[in-house]
Write an enzyme that holds these catalytic residues in place. Structure first.
Site, PDB file in Angstrom:
ATOM      1  N   TYR A 163       0.803  -1.231   0.000  1.00  0.00           N
ATOM      2  CA  TYR A 163       0.000   0.000   0.000  1.00  0.00           C
ATOM      3  C   TYR A 163       0.839   1.286   0.000  1.00  0.00           C
ATOM      4  O   TYR A 163       0.627   2.164  -0.859  1.00  0.00           O
ATOM      5  CB  TYR A 163      -0.965  -0.009   1.185  1.00  0.00           C
ATOM      6  N   LYS A 167       0.989   4.200  -3.108  1.00  0.00           N
ATOM      7  CA  LYS A 167       0.645   5.616  -3.008  1.00  0.00           C
ATOM      8  C   LYS A 167       1.812   6.499  -3.471  1.00  0.00           C
ATOM      9  O   LYS A 167       1.592   7.577  -4.040  1.00  0.00           O
ATOM     10  CB  LYS A 167       0.234   5.967  -1.580  1.00  0.00           C
TER      11      LYS A 167
END
Length: 241
Positions: A163, A167
């Site tokens: 994750y 990003k």
């Protein structure tokens, strides 16, 4: 898990500010229920950001019914592909560079990075047809390379290739959009909703969905004289790249 509550809250607030919102949802029935719950001004739109046919159909519908798109909020994101809740500690321990599942990395990046780029490419002609268009990509402070490189950053030890790195990649893709559109009237901004309590993090966040949505909505509602090329959290606090 997808970040459903944040998208719903942003849609509610935009509608409350007089914006007609197309509520994108992979499951059209759920999208219809969400739009109905928001009320007049919300319209369900079937949209799966990992499916090219779905993206193309959504763009075609918008073009046929509205002829343009004034605002694109890319909020779709998943943190992992596991069933059931996962504690932040467990997630950190099983998502290191040495042991992260490559299948999970690919799945998360498919939504968080490639999905955003695919939607951008499909919707750009509709944005160009608007006289005041804006793109708001919802990222996260955990994607800031500058911040995460600092050992004193509270989430420094949790940075991994699933994750957080997705990003960071989204931030890079957004920068590419900013550079491509810097000679146009289309504005592109990057926003972090902070550590919000959503299903994205197993509701372990420290801020409410209402608090987390504020910066997304603020930036989405900036007028023609508003800035472009920013990366901020509430309220208009710059996040280092």
């Amino acid at each position: 898990m997808p970040d459903k509550r944040m998208g719903l809250q942003v849609a509610k607030e935009l509608v409350a500010n007089g914006v007609t919102v197309l509520v994108g949802s992979r499951d059209f029935a759920r999208g219809q229920a969400a739009a109905s719950g928001i009320g007049q001004g919300a319209i369900a739109l079937q949209l799966d950001v990992t499916n090219s046919a779905s993206i193309a159909a959504a763009a075609q519908r918008i073009g046929e019914e509205f002829g343009r798109l004034d605002l694109l909020v890319n909020n779709a994101a998943i943190s992992n592909t596991r069933k059931g809740p996962v504690s932040l500690q467990e997630y950190a321990e099983t998502s290191r560079a040495s042991n992260a599942s490559l299948d999970e990395v690919r799945a998360v990046w498919e939504t968080n990075v490639f999905g955003v780029l695919a939607v951008y490419q499909a919707m750009l002609p509709l944005l160009r047809a608007s006289s005041d268009a804006r793109i708001v990509n919802v990222s996260s402070g955990v994607g800031s390379l500058t911040t995460n490189a600092d050992p004193a950053f509270p989430f420094h030890a949790m940075f991994g290739p699933v994750y957080p790195a997705s990003k960071a990649a989204l931030n890079a893709v957004t920068l590419a959009m900013m550079i491509e559109l810097e000679s146009t009237a289309i504005k592109v901004n990057l926003v972090s909703p902070a550590f919000t309590r959503t299903n994205l993090n197993g509701y372990a966040g420290t801020e409410s969905v209402e608090d987390g949505s504020r910066e997304v909505v603020r930036v989405a509602l900036l007028g023609p004289e508003g800035p472009t090329g920013t990366f901020t959290r509430w309220e208009n606090t710059t996040i280092p790249w």
